[in-house]
Each structure stands twice: as C-alpha cells, then as structure tokens.
Design an enzyme around this catalytic site. Structure first.
Site: not given
Length: 336
Positions: A10, A84, A147, A175-176, A291
């Site tokens: 990924g 994600k 998530y 992570y941001f 949302p």
C-alpha cells in the site's frame, strides 16, 4: 533483521519498506491487494535494486500468518493493513470491524504463538476529540466514525495484551494527514477506486480524471469555513516507523506517538498549495459535510521528537510538489 510489514504494497507500506531497507532492515511484505496494486511491488523492486520478499494474503487468515512467522525469523511486525475511509466505514461498519479489528486480533494471536512480541501499529489522529490547539498524546479521545473506533479499539486491545504479558514492545503511531510521494516519482498513493482523501482528489482534478473538487463543508468554525488538517509527508511517516522499530525491539511496554508537523492548513489552503506546485488551476464546489469529519486536527509531536528522535522535515509545498511529480508521471496511478 527481518521485519514483517502488513499492508506492505500500500501507500504507506511501500514507503516504509524503502526506509527500512535504507536503515539495514529486511522487510517482508504481506498484502491482500484489496487496496493496493501488484504494480507497486514492481516499482518498489526497481527502487530497491532487487526483488523484495512478498506474500499475497489476508491478516485474518491464521494459516497464512503461521506460514510467514514459521518461515522467517522476524524481529518485529509493522502493522499497516487496514481499511481507512471514514465515509465508507459509516456505510459498511461490519466490514471495517471485521478487517481492522478482527484482523488485528488474529495477527496479535499468531505473533504471540510464535514468540514475536515487537509491534509498530499504524493508528490515526481522528481518534482524538477536535481541538483548537495542537493535540498531545494525552488529549481526550472521541472516535466519531466506525473507522476511528476500530483503530481506538485496536489500541486498547494492545494495551490489554501488554498488561497481561509485559514482554511485549508496542509502538502506536497516530498519523495526522499523510501526503506526498517518494521524491523519485516512482511510488505513491494509487487507490483502486475514487480516492477518499483530499490531496489525491486534488491531483485527480489536476490530471483531468475529475472535473472539479468537492469541498465537503464550508461552515466549520475555522477561518475560511473548511476543515483544517495537519499534513505530514509520507517519507517522514515512513522514517518514524524505522525509529519505532528500533525502539520496540529493545524496549518493552506500550508507547503512543503523534506524527504531524504541528501546523494546520485548511482545505482551501491545501488547494492553493497544490496549484503552486503544479501550475494547474483547481476548480472546486462546496458540498455538504461528510459523516464523521471533524473541524480541526493538528499534532503536537514533541513526544516523538524526544523519545523517537523524529521530527517532520517536509512542509505542505514539498508534499504537493512530490505528489504532483508522482501523479503527473502516473495520471492513473499504477494502472497508468
């Protein structure tokens, strides 16, 4: 010196693999290719100068995991495999719980069985409650989407595991907003379907894959009404994983570290940065809020600086420039 990298084909995984190699580790990549392309492995091999070891498989398959853990003497696992997309998780919560939480439980169980007790876990900053100030690791959590809840639940699972067996070394990296690509322009983010994150959507507009950008919400309590996020370069994130691996193989216990720059940029500011990097005008239109989205997320990453020796080195302009180098050479991602 072997490191198992789940989700290794990924976006984050390929960059982590490169940085592990540069630091002298040997990554072995596991991916089911549900959200990645086999072409990513070819590009990664080209950058590495050799064929990396990889296996196609699912983290929910104990036989697959047992085979890997028996074959290789792993020093640690970097666990990146996950679904994600916030909006998608709202529509398909069971799929997210099965993959993200069930898969993590299966992985931890098989690791314990084989005596591999060092783990670096890919988490997310959206487990935090929104805040007008940069968030520390002790900030209140408030997961507002399935998530985010799968990630927070997985973190709690890891804390419980380490409390039951103090021999575990676990690094949780929140992570941001990851962005950018390797400066070579050979690997980058290439979601198989329409991307859910802002910067890949902007790149789609710049390359003509979509007519205009949809900006979800212009009524947030921010200066221009659009969401503010902390954008951190994927290479910086990958380097943090190397530092985390070095920590967990030598120090037991659970640690949590934010990965961000500490500076927030609104959606419209990010669009302007990409226009500067690409020289392409990005038309956009406002759309209703999605949302699960929150108004503002910025990192206080001082703990990562103190404990991991890590700090973000690339700014938003560099993120956009590297992303544009990748996407201008690969308008359709790995499919192009």
């Amino acid at each position: 010196m072997n490191i198992l990298v789940t989700g290794g084909a990924g976006y984050i995984g390929t960059h982590v693999a490169l940085e592990l190699l540069a630091a002298g580790w040997e990554p072995v990549l596991l991916d089911d290719f549900s959200n990645a392309s086999p072409a990513a492995m070819l590009a990664l091999d080209r950058l590495a100068g050799r064929t990396l070891r990889s296996v196609e498989g699912d983290i929910r398959d104990p036989k697959c995991l047992d085979g890997l853990l028996e074959q290789h003497n792993f020093s640690a696992v970097v666990h990146l495999a996950a679904l994600k997309a916030v909006g998608e998780s709202v529509a398909e919560p069971l799929r997210y719980y099965s993959n993200n939480l069930g898969g993590t439980a299966c992985l931890l169980e098989r690791m314990a069985h084989h005596g591999v007790t060092s783990l670096v876990f890919s988490s997310t900053a959206i487990v935090y409650a929104p805040s007008e100030t940069p968030l520390t690791e002790h900030a209140p959590t408030r997961a507002e989407s399935p998530y985010a809840r799968t990630k927070l639940a997985a973190e709690e699972m890891m804390r419980d595991l380490a409390a039951a067996d103090p021999g575990w070394g676990i690094s949780i990296l929140r992570y941001f907003n990851a962005g950018g690509a390797d400066p070579s322009g050979l690997i980058g983010e290439s979601p198989p379907d329409s991307p859910k994150n802002l910067l890949p959507q902007v790149a789609d507009v710049a390359t003509g894959r979509r007519k205009r950008l949809s900006v979800f919400g212009n009524d947030y309590p921010t200066p221009d009404g659009t969401c503010i996020r902390d954008y951190v370069h994927v290479v910086d994130i990958a380097r943090a994983h190397v530092r985390a691996v070095e920590r967990v193989v030598s120090e037991p216990g659970v640690s949590i570290h934010n990965l961000g720059t500490g500076r927030g940029h609104s959606v419209l500011e990010a669009v302007e940065a990409f226009e500067r990097a690409s020289g392409v005008a990005i038309p956009y239109e406002f759309a209703p809020r999605r949302p699960g989205d929150v108004a503002m997320l910025r990192a206080d990453s001082s703990l990562a600086r103190r404990e991991l020796g890590w700090t973000a080195t690339f700014d938003l302009d560099c993120i956009c420039a590297d992303l544009w180098r990748w996407r201008s050479g690969h308008p359709d991602g790995y499919a192009g």
